[in-house]
Design an enzyme around this catalytic site. Structure first.
Site, PDB file in Angstrom:
ATOM      1  N   GLU A  55      48.282  40.432  44.349  1.00 46.93           N
ATOM      2  CA  GLU A  55      47.414  41.407  43.668  1.00 46.93           C
ATOM      3  C   GLU A  55      47.550  42.751  44.369  1.00 46.93           C
ATOM      4  O   GLU A  55      47.296  42.881  45.572  1.00 46.93           O
ATOM      5  CB  GLU A  55      45.943  40.952  43.639  1.00 46.93           C
ATOM      6  CG  GLU A  55      45.118  42.000  42.875  1.00 46.93           C
ATOM      7  CD  GLU A  55      43.733  41.546  42.473  1.00 46.93           C
ATOM      8  OE1 GLU A  55      43.447  40.332  42.480  1.00 46.93           O
ATOM      9  OE2 GLU A  55      42.926  42.446  42.146  1.00 46.93           O
ATOM     10  N   ASP A 107      50.005  50.255  51.726  1.00 44.70           N
ATOM     11  CA  ASP A 107      50.766  50.512  50.504  1.00 44.70           C
ATOM     12  C   ASP A 107      51.684  49.318  50.214  1.00 44.70           C
ATOM     13  O   ASP A 107      52.513  48.949  51.061  1.00 44.70           O
ATOM     14  CB  ASP A 107      51.599  51.783  50.761  1.00 44.70           C
ATOM     15  CG  ASP A 107      52.327  52.268  49.534  1.00 44.70           C
ATOM     16  OD1 ASP A 107      52.652  51.450  48.660  1.00 44.70           O
ATOM     17  OD2 ASP A 107      52.591  53.475  49.461  1.00 44.70           O
ATOM     18  N   ASP A 129      45.527  53.528  40.018  1.00 48.29           N
ATOM     19  CA  ASP A 129      45.148  54.946  39.903  1.00 48.29           C
ATOM     20  C   ASP A 129      46.012  55.592  38.816  1.00 48.29           C
ATOM     21  O   ASP A 129      47.244  55.486  38.857  1.00 48.29           O
ATOM     22  CB  ASP A 129      45.372  55.651  41.238  1.00 48.29           C
ATOM     23  CG  ASP A 129      44.449  55.099  42.313  1.00 48.29           C
ATOM     24  OD1 ASP A 129      43.279  54.789  41.992  1.00 48.29           O
ATOM     25  OD2 ASP A 129      44.888  54.957  43.473  1.00 48.29           O
ATOM     26  N   LYS A 133      47.093  63.958  35.845  1.00 46.49           N
ATOM     27  CA  LYS A 133      47.732  65.268  35.638  1.00 46.49           C
ATOM     28  C   LYS A 133      49.252  65.111  35.532  1.00 46.49           C
ATOM     29  O   LYS A 133      49.854  64.339  36.284  1.00 46.49           O
ATOM     30  CB  LYS A 133      47.416  66.196  36.820  1.00 46.49           C
ATOM     31  CG  LYS A 133      45.980  66.640  36.839  1.00 46.49           C
ATOM     32  CD  LYS A 133      45.752  67.659  37.935  1.00 46.49           C
ATOM     33  CE  LYS A 133      44.285  67.994  37.988  1.00 46.49           C
ATOM     34  NZ  LYS A 133      43.869  68.489  39.295  1.00 46.49           N
ATOM     35  N   ASP A 165      42.511  51.747  31.562  1.00 52.35           N
ATOM     36  CA  ASP A 165      41.717  52.300  30.456  1.00 52.35           C
ATOM     37  C   ASP A 165      42.164  53.733  30.179  1.00 52.35           C
ATOM     38  O   ASP A 165      41.499  54.466  29.469  1.00 52.35           O
ATOM     39  CB  ASP A 165      40.221  52.273  30.822  1.00 52.35           C
ATOM     40  CG  ASP A 165      39.910  53.114  32.043  1.00 52.35           C
ATOM     41  OD1 ASP A 165      40.859  53.598  32.708  1.00 52.35           O
ATOM     42  OD2 ASP A 165      38.716  53.285  32.362  1.00 52.35           O
ATOM     43  N   THR A 203      36.455  43.394  37.192  1.00 49.73           N
ATOM     44  CA  THR A 203      36.455  44.114  38.470  1.00 49.73           C
ATOM     45  C   THR A 203      35.422  45.246  38.404  1.00 49.73           C
ATOM     46  O   THR A 203      34.903  45.573  37.332  1.00 49.73           O
ATOM     47  CB  THR A 203      37.840  44.735  38.750  1.00 49.73           C
ATOM     48  OG1 THR A 203      38.098  45.718  37.734  1.00 49.73           O
ATOM     49  CG2 THR A 203      38.938  43.686  38.777  1.00 49.73           C
ATOM     50  N   TYR A 205      36.029  48.344  38.713  1.00 52.67           N
ATOM     51  CA  TYR A 205      36.536  49.438  37.895  1.00 52.67           C
ATOM     52  C   TYR A 205      36.400  49.132  36.401  1.00 52.67           C
ATOM     53  O   TYR A 205      36.049  50.010  35.608  1.00 52.67           O
ATOM     54  CB  TYR A 205      38.000  49.742  38.238  1.00 52.67           C
ATOM     55  CG  TYR A 205      38.399  51.084  37.692  1.00 52.67           C
ATOM     56  CD1 TYR A 205      38.276  52.232  38.468  1.00 52.67           C
ATOM     57  CD2 TYR A 205      38.811  51.222  36.379  1.00 52.67           C
ATOM     58  CE1 TYR A 205      38.578  53.466  37.950  1.00 52.67           C
ATOM     59  CE2 TYR A 205      39.116  52.446  35.845  1.00 52.67           C
ATOM     60  CZ  TYR A 205      39.004  53.572  36.633  1.00 52.67           C
ATOM     61  OH  TYR A 205      39.287  54.799  36.103  1.00 52.67           O
ATOM     62  N   GLU A 206      36.607  47.874  36.035  1.00 50.57           N
ATOM     63  CA  GLU A 206      36.469  47.518  34.610  1.00 50.57           C
ATOM     64  C   GLU A 206      35.022  47.721  34.163  1.00 50.57           C
ATOM     65  O   GLU A 206      34.755  48.233  33.069  1.00 50.57           O
ATOM     66  CB  GLU A 206      36.886  46.059  34.371  1.00 50.57           C
ATOM     67  CG  GLU A 206      36.828  45.710  32.884  1.00 50.57           C
ATOM     68  CD  GLU A 206      36.875  44.214  32.589  1.00 50.57           C
ATOM     69  OE1 GLU A 206      37.391  43.436  33.412  1.00 50.57           O
ATOM     70  OE2 GLU A 206      36.358  43.828  31.527  1.00 50.57           O
TER      71      GLU A 206
END
Ligand SMILES: C[S@@+](CC[C@H](N)C(=O)[O-])C[C@H]1O[C@@H](n2cnc3c(N)ncnc32)[C@H](O)[C@@H]1O
Length: 224
Positions: A55, A107, A129, A133, A165, A203, A205-206
């Protein structure tokens, strides 16, 4: 071990640290270091008989921990460079005494080429992420060289599940995979990308995304 190197050392643009850690969080982090995976262990991972799930960007570990709890036969490796949420995840691993998870607190691109060929059963990348931009699109994780290396390390018919999303990122993901041509997008109908797959948990974020009435998509690609 196959030889593959990113053209340049990956440059990480996200945050490594947020708010200062409290004393108890610092302690949880120190104690949690025993769950850190060492680079030297990764090329031996094929000796491990269980299925390996990677993950990437596990955040506070909602999906990683819940998945590991219910699938004790699988082995999970989570990667995330963000110290604060990694500390939360380490605390949960210790609290629930989870034995089938290890953490790379950095990372993911620094370790991808250390996995043996065909060693990973599934990759989960939930809400990476988006770097919205235009001038930052080179910072997105999904790039041509990223797809080349995950193609090597995923087992034949293994999958990568990506949730987002962010509309521009949705198009970016589909475009990158289509151009790569080595994965099959397994959706049969819109329901398949509009619904969280059964093997993923909600999660943080979801939840945030749903509260903001955004529409997450889940893309599952299978190695051909
Ligand atoms: C938007 S958050 C989503 C977190 C979590 N998956 C969720 O859905 O709540 C993106 C996460 O990816 C992590 N991340 C960003 N770049 C990464 C990289 N190169 N390797 C591993 N994790 C990364 C960030 O630190 C952050 O925790």
């Amino acid at each position: 071990m196959h030889v593959y190197n990113f053209k340049e050392n990956p440059i990480f643009f996200g945050r490594r640290k947020g708010r200062k850690l409290s004393k108890s969080s610092k302690l949880a982090f120190e104690k949690g270091k025993k769950y850190f995976i060492q680079k030297k262990d990764l090329n031996k991972i094929l000796d491990y008989k269980k299925q390996i799930i990677l993950e990437i960007g596990f955040g506070n570990g909602d999906n990683l921990i819940n998945s590991a709890k219910i699938n004790s036969d699988f082995f999970y490796i989570g990667s995330d460079p963000f110290l604060n949420t990694t500390t939360q995840c380490l605390g949960k691993i210790a609290k629930h005494n989870i034995k089938n998870v290890m953490i790379w607190p950095d990372d993911v691109r620094k370790i991808l080429d250390l996995f043996p060929k065909d060693s990973i059963s599934e990759i989960k990348l939930l809400f990476p992420d988006p770097w919205p931009k235009r001038k930052h699109k080179s910072r997105r994780l999904i790039q041509n060289d990223f797809l080349e290396i995950i193609y090597l390390i995923i087992k034949p018919k293994g999958t990568i599940t990506i949730a987002t999303d962010h509309d521009k990122l949705k198009c970016w993901i589909l475009d990158k995979f289509q151009r790569n041509g080595k994965f099959e997008w397994i959706a049969q109908s819109s329901k398949d990308w509009e619904t969280r797959p059964n093997d993923c948990f909600q999660t943080k974020y979801e939840l945030k995304s749903t509260l903001l009435k955004r529409k997450p998509s889940w893309f599952v690609f299978k190695k051909m």
